[in-house]
Design a protein around this motif. Structure first.
Motif, PDB file in Angstrom:
ATOM      1  N   ALA A   1     -17.661   6.523   3.284  1.00 57.73           N
ATOM      2  CA  ALA A   1     -16.521   5.670   2.935  1.00 57.73           C
ATOM      3  C   ALA A   1     -16.339   5.563   1.428  1.00 57.73           C
ATOM      4  N   PHE A   2     -16.111   6.713   0.762  1.00 57.46           N
ATOM      5  CA  PHE A   2     -15.655   6.697  -0.621  1.00 57.46           C
ATOM      6  C   PHE A   2     -14.146   6.470  -0.603  1.00 57.46           C
ATOM      7  N   ASP A   3     -13.578   6.258  -1.785  1.00 59.30           N
ATOM      8  CA  ASP A   3     -12.114   6.163  -1.879  1.00 59.30           C
ATOM      9  C   ASP A   3     -11.587   7.554  -2.231  1.00 59.30           C
ATOM     10  N   TYR A   4     -10.898   8.188  -1.288  1.00 59.73           N
ATOM     11  CA  TYR A   4     -10.391   9.551  -1.513  1.00 59.73           C
ATOM     12  C   TYR A   4      -9.026   9.452  -2.173  1.00 59.73           C
ATOM     13  N   ASP A   5      -8.957   9.881  -3.422  1.00 64.57           N
ATOM     14  CA  ASP A   5      -7.831   9.475  -4.259  1.00 64.57           C
ATOM     15  C   ASP A   5      -6.679  10.459  -4.246  1.00 64.57           C
ATOM     16  N   LEU A   6      -6.965  11.705  -4.529  1.00 60.91           N
ATOM     17  CA  LEU A   6      -5.900  12.703  -4.550  1.00 60.91           C
ATOM     18  C   LEU A   6      -6.450  14.016  -4.027  1.00 60.91           C
ATOM     19  N   ALA A   7      -5.578  14.990  -3.865  1.00 63.31           N
ATOM     20  CA  ALA A   7      -5.996  16.258  -3.272  1.00 63.31           C
ATOM     21  C   ALA A   7      -5.114  17.384  -3.788  1.00 63.31           C
ATOM     22  N   HIS A   8      -5.606  18.582  -3.676  1.00 65.36           N
ATOM     23  CA  HIS A   8      -4.774  19.777  -3.775  1.00 65.36           C
ATOM     24  C   HIS A   8      -5.496  20.893  -3.031  1.00 65.36           C
ATOM     25  N   SER A   9      -4.731  21.788  -2.478  1.00 70.80           N
ATOM     26  CA  SER A   9      -5.348  22.880  -1.740  1.00 70.80           C
ATOM     27  C   SER A   9      -5.522  24.081  -2.649  1.00 70.80           C
ATOM     28  N   GLY A  10      -6.468  24.923  -2.278  1.00 64.20           N
ATOM     29  CA  GLY A  10      -6.690  26.152  -3.016  1.00 64.20           C
ATOM     30  C   GLY A  10      -5.512  27.088  -2.848  1.00 64.20           C
ATOM     31  N   LYS A  11      -5.482  28.109  -3.688  1.00 65.49           N
ATOM     32  CA  LYS A  11      -4.424  29.107  -3.598  1.00 65.49           C
ATOM     33  C   LYS A  11      -5.012  30.459  -3.998  1.00 65.49           C
ATOM     34  N   GLY A  12      -4.379  31.530  -3.544  1.00 70.49           N
ATOM     35  CA  GLY A  12      -4.933  32.851  -3.857  1.00 70.49           C
ATOM     36  C   GLY A  12      -6.331  32.950  -3.288  1.00 70.49           C
TER      37      GLY A  12
ATOM     38  N   PHE B   1      -9.300  20.404  -1.811  1.00 74.46           N
ATOM     39  CA  PHE B   1     -10.162  19.587  -2.659  1.00 74.46           C
ATOM     40  C   PHE B   1      -9.623  18.158  -2.725  1.00 74.46           C
ATOM     41  N   PHE B   2     -10.520  17.205  -2.493  1.00 71.36           N
ATOM     42  CA  PHE B   2     -10.153  15.787  -2.562  1.00 71.36           C
ATOM     43  C   PHE B   2     -11.024  15.121  -3.628  1.00 71.36           C
ATOM     44  N   THR B   3     -10.409  14.348  -4.512  1.00 74.92           N
ATOM     45  CA  THR B   3     -11.226  13.550  -5.431  1.00 74.92           C
ATOM     46  C   THR B   3     -11.683  12.287  -4.726  1.00 74.92           C
ATOM     47  N   SER B   4     -12.786  11.720  -5.238  1.00 76.82           N
ATOM     48  CA  SER B   4     -13.215  10.420  -4.716  1.00 76.82           C
ATOM     49  C   SER B   4     -13.662   9.549  -5.874  1.00 76.82           C
TER      50      SER B   4
ATOM     51  N   PRO C   1     -12.740  10.467 -10.829  1.00 82.62           N
ATOM     52  CA  PRO C   1     -11.625  11.414 -11.013  1.00 82.62           C
ATOM     53  C   PRO C   1     -10.407  10.987 -10.197  1.00 82.62           C
ATOM     54  N   HIS C   2      -9.237  11.144 -10.812  1.00 84.35           N
ATOM     55  CA  HIS C   2      -7.986  10.772 -10.135  1.00 84.35           C
ATOM     56  C   HIS C   2      -7.391  12.045  -9.524  1.00 84.35           C
ATOM     57  N   GLY C   3      -6.552  12.757 -10.262  1.00 89.61           N
ATOM     58  CA  GLY C   3      -5.962  13.966  -9.693  1.00 89.61           C
ATOM     59  C   GLY C   3      -6.955  15.113  -9.647  1.00 89.61           C
ATOM     60  N   VAL C   4      -6.776  16.011  -8.659  1.00 89.26           N
ATOM     61  CA  VAL C   4      -7.516  17.260  -8.650  1.00 89.26           C
ATOM     62  C   VAL C   4      -6.470  18.365  -8.539  1.00 89.26           C
TER      63      VAL C   4
END
Lengths: 661, 197
Positions: free
Chosen positions: A226-237, A244-247, A334-337
């Motif tokens: 139960a961390f706080d999952y803040d932002l995410a972005h998916s891999g590419k290429g 990837f999710f930041t916490s 970390p906020h954005g990833v």
């Protein structure tokens, strides 16, 4: 002599102090950076009347629950699309057809806090088909259809709390994700809050998107600490297949988080191998967990939304699925990833860190291969920071939040505290340029800036605070977007313009990817609404007990019927109004005096329904609200309301052709 | 090249088939708020437009000034004129089989006459729609008529109306040209035959 000298000295001192004070005052009053523009900016953003902008920008409406659409570079607002919030202007969430769109497991929720618009992608490039956006408060993800610019679907996220790391897409829109920002008991139950570490969990949800029609479905959830999952972005290429999710709050605290969740030097980026997850799903390694969530779809041919409740969700547990999740230590909260266009670099924007951390995807794979784990948390291997680190942008600014890319090897990071955008070189990690933001920038957006092929021409900074930037409007001030030209070596501020709500994130796309597919109307022959009147000959009124159904049509410039009698106090009157127009830009409005909901704003070929419950006897007018023609003011009618139990016959007419039932 | 006249005659007759594939005439209304124009298409057997709803949109515009609704079912020419054209195609092919110069000329002149009658008929309908206005029209303008031009351009209130042949219309023109050419080449062949004799 001595006295005289002292007086002289005192006078000189006073003069000197006064001069310093005047100088200081003129310096401070000139500190406001207004005249920083060099003169040709106006031309750079001027789109002459009648000409089109080069890009669409879809800007989150924040706590308004809506999405606003702007033209870039002009900053002209084109439309506000209602998504999570009722909109009396368009009747969205008020008319009978769209009420189900806002249904949830908590019932009808007419508001949400919208954060991150995300365009659908094909081969890692924005394709202009759909726009997704998350509702943070009552966890939801919406899909907007970019041929109609309307909300087409909303899916609730079960066993989640605060859907913030959402709805970032994978390279071919295989999935959009929904990570919970708040740990919650999983599944929900009545427990002591202090049992957080033991009872609370953080679910990361993968929502599949059907390639043909975009329909969403919850494919699986990954259950994490139960961390706080803040932002995410998916891999590419090469990193396609990972998300990837930041916490933050890896301390797993539940009170006074501003202190308690800011103690660890490093938190984690959770790397989810969703291709691996697909294998585990195929092997049946999931648990079916009880859930309760709404799935709401708007059908464009019937013009009616339906809401279905779903009762279970498939969950993958990391301890049972090796290779599914890894933690990448990342300083600090970390906020954005953000993943660069090549898919190699993963930027962890450590908002409480003095430096900006960049991880390497290749190094991550190598570290996983070497099984050189620092520790494991609930079965999740934690990789060693030094093993995955690609580089550090040293002391770039204060409070890094988000990074986007220009496709030319440069990255742009926003710094909330130092209120600026900083341009740096991917690979060498050197700072190249910095530009102030007015003020307190959150996200930034470069069209395609989080995809494989950014359009590195413009950058928009989305600011939380505007203070003195515009004419004051009382205590509540607008937020803003600021447009920079990033085509050269130096960023150049071109324009700033107000936004609705808080413009968290935005997405931009070349107008040419959307404009040709934009619909002009709904063909009337395709209208399958069960209460549509597809011509004036079908206009009628039917009574069924105390329910009255009015099959009404509208065309320039009259309603059919426009006189209705035989309605009684206590009736439930459903006005099913069909716009018979088949021309571009010919909506009609329908407003009934005393209706306690909203107006209808009906597009050509569409049917919408307003429920009206007359309370008093009398004769009440209705009229068209959208100036439709030279005879718009004549577009009106009357309903006669008789006492309950009266035997005034039901009748209706248009002109002299009276129909009596 | 002996068969050239006959081939041209066949082509002249078959050109008329285009009337069943394309509109023969168009009337386009331009105004600032109609950036694409409102383009009505007149076929040999129906009235349409550049969009499925063009006729409805024209009727909506017309009703402000009390013009009659254009109802294709009320225009008998749209019912029978197609049979006249089918007849002309048959006659043209028969003329080609007979391969007689006089028949070629007769057929072509007949086609020209039919075209003139058709245009006159079109003018009469335009006159009727443009002048025969309802007494209860919301907008009345003294002495105004809303008759579109037979061919060419005309200002009608806020609109510019342009009336021109459409694809099939040009094929009718081509058919006439081909008919006369068939007659001319047939004659030339005959003269050549005479001189060689």
């Amino acid at each position: 002599m001595k006295n005289r000298f002292n007086v002289k000295q005192a006078l000189l001192t006073i003069v000197a102090i006064s001069l310093i004070a005047i100088l200081y005052h003129s310096c401070t009053s000139n500190m406001k950076p207004t005249a920083a523009l060099s003169g040709d900016e106006a031309q750079a953003v001027y789109v002459p009347p009648g000409e089109y902008d080069e890009f669409y920008a879809f800007v989150s409406g924040g706590f308004s629950g809506q999405v606003s659409v702007y033209g870039i570079p002009s900053g002209r607002m084109l439309k506000v699309i209602p998504v999570f919030s009722q909109d009396a202007e368009k009747g969205y969430g008020y008319n009978e057809e769209t009420k189900p769109m806002l249904n949830t497991s908590y019932g009808f929720i007419p508001w949400d806090d919208a954060h991150h618009p995300e365009l659908s992608q094909t081969n890692g490039e924005t394709d202009g088909r759909w726009l997704f956006i998350n509702g943070n408060n009552t966890p939801r993800v919406a899909r907007l259809d970019l041929t109609t610019f309307e909300t087409a679907e909303i899916i609730e996220i079960p066993n989640s709390g605060g859907n913030h790391s959402s709805p970032f897409t994978t390279e071919n829109t295989e999935y959009v994700v929904a990570g919970t920002r708040f740990g919650v008991p999983y599944p929900q139950k009545d427990v002591e809050i202090s049992s957080y570490a033991e009872n609370f969990k953080g679910a990361l949800t993968f929502i599949s998107v059907a390639p043909e029609d975009g329909e969403m479905d919850i494919a699986f959830q990954v259950l994490l600490p139960a961390f706080d999952y803040d932002l995410a972005h998916s891999g590419k290429g090469k990193s396609h297949g990972w998300t990837f999710f930041t916490s933050y709050n890896t301390e797993q605290k539940h009170t006074l988080l501003e202190v308690n969740a800011s103690q660890n030097d490093k938190d984690y980026i959770a790397a989810i191998n969703w291709k691996k997850a697909e294998e585990y799903m195929a092997q049946g390694k999931y648990k079916e967990m009880p859930a309760n969530y709404a799935h709401n779809i708007y059908d464009e041919s019937s013009h009616i939304a339906t809401s279905t409740m779903k009762k279970s969700v498939k969950v993958l547990l990391p301890e049972e699925c090796p290779g599914l999740v890894y933690f990448l230590p990342t300083p600090k909260s970390p906020h954005g990833v953000d993943v660069d266009p090549t898919g190699e670099y993963i930027v962890g924007n450590g908002k409480l860190s003095a430096d900006l951390t960049v991880h390497s995807f290749d190094k991550m794979l190598k570290a996983i291969e070497n099984k050189a784990f620092e520790t494991t948390i609930e079965g999740i291997p934690v990789l060693r920071f030094e093993d995955v680190l690609a580089g550090v942008v040293e002391k770039p600014g204060l409070g890094p939040l988000h990074t986007e890319f220009d496709g030319k090897g440069n990255a742009y990071t926003t710094f909330f505290i130092s209120s600026e955008v900083v341009k740096w070189k991917v690979g060498t990690w050197e700072v190249l340029d910095r530009a102030p933001c007015y003020y307190s920038v959150g996200h930034l957006m470069i069209p395609g800036g989080d995809s494989r092929s950014p359009d590195g021409k413009y950058l928009i900074a989305l600011n939380k605070i505007t203070k003195d930037r515009y004419l004051p409007t009382g205590p509540e001030l607008t937020q803003s977007a600021q447009l920079y030209d990033i085509s050269g070596d130096k960023m150049k501020l071109l324009l700033d313009f107000p936004t609705i709500g808080e413009p968290h994130y935005a997405q931009g796309i070349a107008a040419s990817k959307i404009m040709p597919k934009s619909k002009k109307m709904y063909p009337i022959e395709d209208n399958n609404h069960p209460y549509a009147a597809k011509g004036e000959k079908e206009a009628r009124v039917e009574r069924d007990g105390d329910e009255v159904h009015v099959y009404m049509t509208m065309i320039r410039s009259h309603f059919a019927p426009d006189n209705i009698e035989g309605i009684k106090v206590g009736d439930k009157v459903y006005f099913h109004v069909t716009n018979l127009e088949q021309d571009w830009d010919t909506p009609h409005g329908f407003a009934m005096m005393g209706a306690r909901n909203a107006e209808l704003l009906i597009m050509p070929g569409q049917t919408e329904t307003l429920l009206w419950e007359p309370q008093h006897e009398g004769v009440l007018p209705f009229y068209c609200t959208d100036f439709c023609s030279a005879l718009h003011q004549e577009m009106q009618g009357y309903v006669r309301i008789s006492p309950a139990g009266s035997n005034v016959p039901l009748k209706w007419n248009l002109g002299e052709d009276e129909v009596i039932q | 090249m002996k068969q050239l006249g006959r081939l041209l005659m066949i082509a002249a007759a078959l050109s008329l088939l285009m009337l069943f594939a394309f509109p023969m005439w168009k009337i386009i209304l331009y105004a600032p708020q109609y950036p694409d124009g409102v383009e009505m298409h007149i076929w040999i057997n129906k009235i349409g437009g550049s969009t499925p709803a063009t006729l409805q949109n024209i009727n909506i515009l017309n009703h402000y000034v009390g013009m009659k609704y254009i109802e294709p079912d009320d225009i008998p020419e749209l019912q029978y004129f197609q049979y006249v054209i089918m007849g002309m195609i048959a006659l043209g092919l028969l003329a080609a089989i007979a391969n007689r110069k006089g028949l070629f000329l007769t057929w072509t002149i007949l086609l020209v006459v039919l075209c003139l009658i058709g245009l006159y008929d079109f003018y009469l309908w335009e006159y009727d729609y443009g002048h025969n206005l309802s007494d209860t029209a919301p907008i009345k303008i003294d002495g105004a008529s809303f008759q579109p031009p037979l061919i060419g351009k005309k200002d009608i209130l806020n609109f510019v109306a342009v009336s021109l042949p459409h694809i099939a219309g040009y094929f009718v023109g081509l058919s006439i040209l081909l008919g006369f050419s068939a007659w001319w080449f047939k004659g030339k062949n005959a003269r050549n035959e005479k001189t060689t004799l």
